[in-house]
Design a protein around this motif. Structure first.
Motif, PDB file in Angstrom:
ATOM      1  N   ILE A  56      -9.098 -58.517  15.653  1.00 42.83           N
ATOM      2  CA  ILE A  56      -8.678 -59.578  14.739  1.00 42.83           C
ATOM      3  C   ILE A  56      -9.076 -59.217  13.319  1.00 42.83           C
ATOM      4  CG2 ILE A  56      -9.104 -61.979  14.081  1.00 42.83           C
ATOM      5  CD1 ILE A  56      -9.246 -62.591  17.126  1.00 42.83           C
ATOM      6  N   ILE A  57     -10.274 -58.675  13.157  1.00 43.40           N
ATOM      7  CA  ILE A  57     -10.739 -58.269  11.830  1.00 43.40           C
ATOM      8  C   ILE A  57      -9.852 -57.159  11.275  1.00 43.40           C
ATOM      9  CG2 ILE A  57     -12.628 -57.102  10.614  1.00 43.40           C
ATOM     10  CD1 ILE A  57     -14.540 -58.718  12.474  1.00 43.40           C
ATOM     11  N   ILE A  58      -9.502 -56.193  12.105  1.00 41.16           N
ATOM     12  CA  ILE A  58      -8.640 -55.091  11.667  1.00 41.16           C
ATOM     13  C   ILE A  58      -7.276 -55.635  11.226  1.00 41.16           C
ATOM     14  CG2 ILE A  58      -7.342 -53.075  12.492  1.00 41.16           C
ATOM     15  CD1 ILE A  58      -9.855 -52.401  14.203  1.00 41.16           C
ATOM     16  N   LEU A  59      -6.711 -56.544  12.008  1.00 39.79           N
ATOM     17  CA  LEU A  59      -5.407 -57.113  11.660  1.00 39.79           C
ATOM     18  C   LEU A  59      -5.475 -57.919  10.363  1.00 39.79           C
ATOM     19  CD1 LEU A  59      -4.208 -58.196  15.214  1.00 39.79           C
ATOM     20  CD2 LEU A  59      -3.333 -56.301  13.841  1.00 39.79           C
ATOM     21  N   ARG A 101     -21.010 -59.206  10.839  1.00 45.73           N
ATOM     22  CA  ARG A 101     -21.463 -57.828  11.028  1.00 45.73           C
ATOM     23  C   ARG A 101     -20.263 -56.891  11.201  1.00 45.73           C
ATOM     24  NH1 ARG A 101     -26.502 -56.063  14.459  1.00 45.73           N
ATOM     25  NH2 ARG A 101     -27.372 -56.999  12.613  1.00 45.73           N
ATOM     26  N   LEU A 102     -19.301 -57.297  12.013  1.00 40.75           N
ATOM     27  CA  LEU A 102     -18.111 -56.477  12.226  1.00 40.75           C
ATOM     28  C   LEU A 102     -17.263 -56.390  10.960  1.00 40.75           C
ATOM     29  CD1 LEU A 102     -17.161 -57.726  15.799  1.00 40.75           C
ATOM     30  CD2 LEU A 102     -18.231 -55.547  15.202  1.00 40.75           C
ATOM     31  N   GLN A 108     -16.943 -51.433   4.861  1.00 42.48           N
ATOM     32  CA  GLN A 108     -17.524 -50.138   4.499  1.00 42.48           C
ATOM     33  C   GLN A 108     -16.630 -48.993   4.955  1.00 42.48           C
ATOM     34  OE1 GLN A 108     -21.413 -49.455   6.124  1.00 42.48           O
ATOM     35  NE2 GLN A 108     -21.685 -47.552   5.016  1.00 42.48           N
ATOM     36  N   GLU A 109     -16.168 -49.068   6.188  1.00 42.06           N
ATOM     37  CA  GLU A 109     -15.293 -48.018   6.737  1.00 42.06           C
ATOM     38  C   GLU A 109     -14.014 -47.887   5.908  1.00 42.06           C
ATOM     39  OE1 GLU A 109     -12.364 -47.981  10.505  1.00 42.06           O
ATOM     40  OE2 GLU A 109     -14.441 -48.507  10.953  1.00 42.06           O
ATOM     41  N   GLU A 110     -13.372 -49.017   5.595  1.00 45.11           N
ATOM     42  CA  GLU A 110     -12.135 -48.995   4.817  1.00 45.11           C
ATOM     43  C   GLU A 110     -12.361 -48.440   3.418  1.00 45.11           C
ATOM     44  OE1 GLU A 110      -8.774 -49.584   5.166  1.00 45.11           O
ATOM     45  OE2 GLU A 110      -9.291 -49.612   7.277  1.00 45.11           O
ATOM     46  N   PHE A 111     -13.442 -48.867   2.798  1.00 49.85           N
ATOM     47  CA  PHE A 111     -13.701 -48.421   1.434  1.00 49.85           C
ATOM     48  C   PHE A 111     -13.900 -46.913   1.406  1.00 49.85           C
ATOM     49  CE2 PHE A 111     -14.096 -50.361  -2.624  1.00 49.85           C
ATOM     50  CZ  PHE A 111     -14.692 -49.392  -3.399  1.00 49.85           C
ATOM     51  N   GLU A 112     -14.670 -46.382   2.338  1.00 50.16           N
ATOM     52  CA  GLU A 112     -14.907 -44.936   2.390  1.00 50.16           C
ATOM     53  C   GLU A 112     -13.621 -44.185   2.723  1.00 50.16           C
ATOM     54  OE1 GLU A 112     -18.100 -44.691   5.186  1.00 50.16           O
ATOM     55  OE2 GLU A 112     -19.575 -45.388   3.716  1.00 50.16           O
TER      56      GLU A 112
END
Length: 183
Positions: A56-59, A101-102, A108-112
């Motif tokens: 859900i967070i990814i979407l 947390r997720l 962070q993952e997306e920004f990097e």
């Protein structure tokens, strides 16, 4: 009198893919006018595992990156989910898997990843355009690299705007926002 026996068919749990399809459909309908009812529907999907919560967070993130003009609305949805979505027991030694947390991990993952994608796309576009007498194939590669660079930049700007909206809603701390700005 004959009694009819009704067969009770046990409901099978929804597969994660069906849940993600429902979430996509809800997010596609999300507007400011229908915000409350659709976020309620989003909370009513079967969030039965960390995997579903992460999906859900990814979407949500993808919608926010592709539609930066609605970043504030998607950040508001994250705010509601952070308050009302279930938490899951920890896997290993890290803490419980909460929405926050997720979400932070995804930010962070997306920004990097976006930073790297922009750098790589810029290098590819520069290499492709630096050749003087380019063949048709090389010109096509150059155009593709430029399109990739534009898309990477657009997603990076969407990411920055969404992270800013998350900060405005106090979902990200000042420390995290400052580290994003410095990058």
């Amino acid at each position: 009198q004959q009694q009819q026996q009704q067969q009770i068919v046990p409901q099978q749990p929804e597969s994660d893919e069906l849940i993600f399809r429902r979430v996509r459909a809800i997010l596609n309908k999300l507007t400011i006018e229908r915000f409350d009812s659709l976020v309620d529907q989003l909370l009513d999907v079967n969030i039965h595992s960390e995997n579903v919560l992460r999906g859900i967070i990814i979407l949500l993130f993808e919608k926010a990156l592709y539609e930066p003009h609605y970043s504030a609305m998607y950040a508001q949805a994250c705010l509601r989910l952070s308050r009302e979505a279930p938490n899951f027991e920890p896997n290993g030694e890290r803490g419980p898997s909460t929405f926050m947390r997720l979400l932070l991990s995804k930010c962070q993952e997306e920004f990097e990843n976006r930073s790297r994608a922009c750098v790589l796309a810029a290098q590819a576009a520069e290499a492709a355009t630096s050749k003087g007498n380019a063949t048709e194939e090389e010109r096509y590669a150059s155009l593709a690299a430029e399109a990739e660079l534009k898309q990477a930049r657009r997603k990076m700007l969407g990411n920055i705007k969404f992270v800013g909206e998350l900060g405005k809603n106090d979902l990200l701390s000042e420390k995290i926002l400052h580290s994003c700005i410095q990058q």
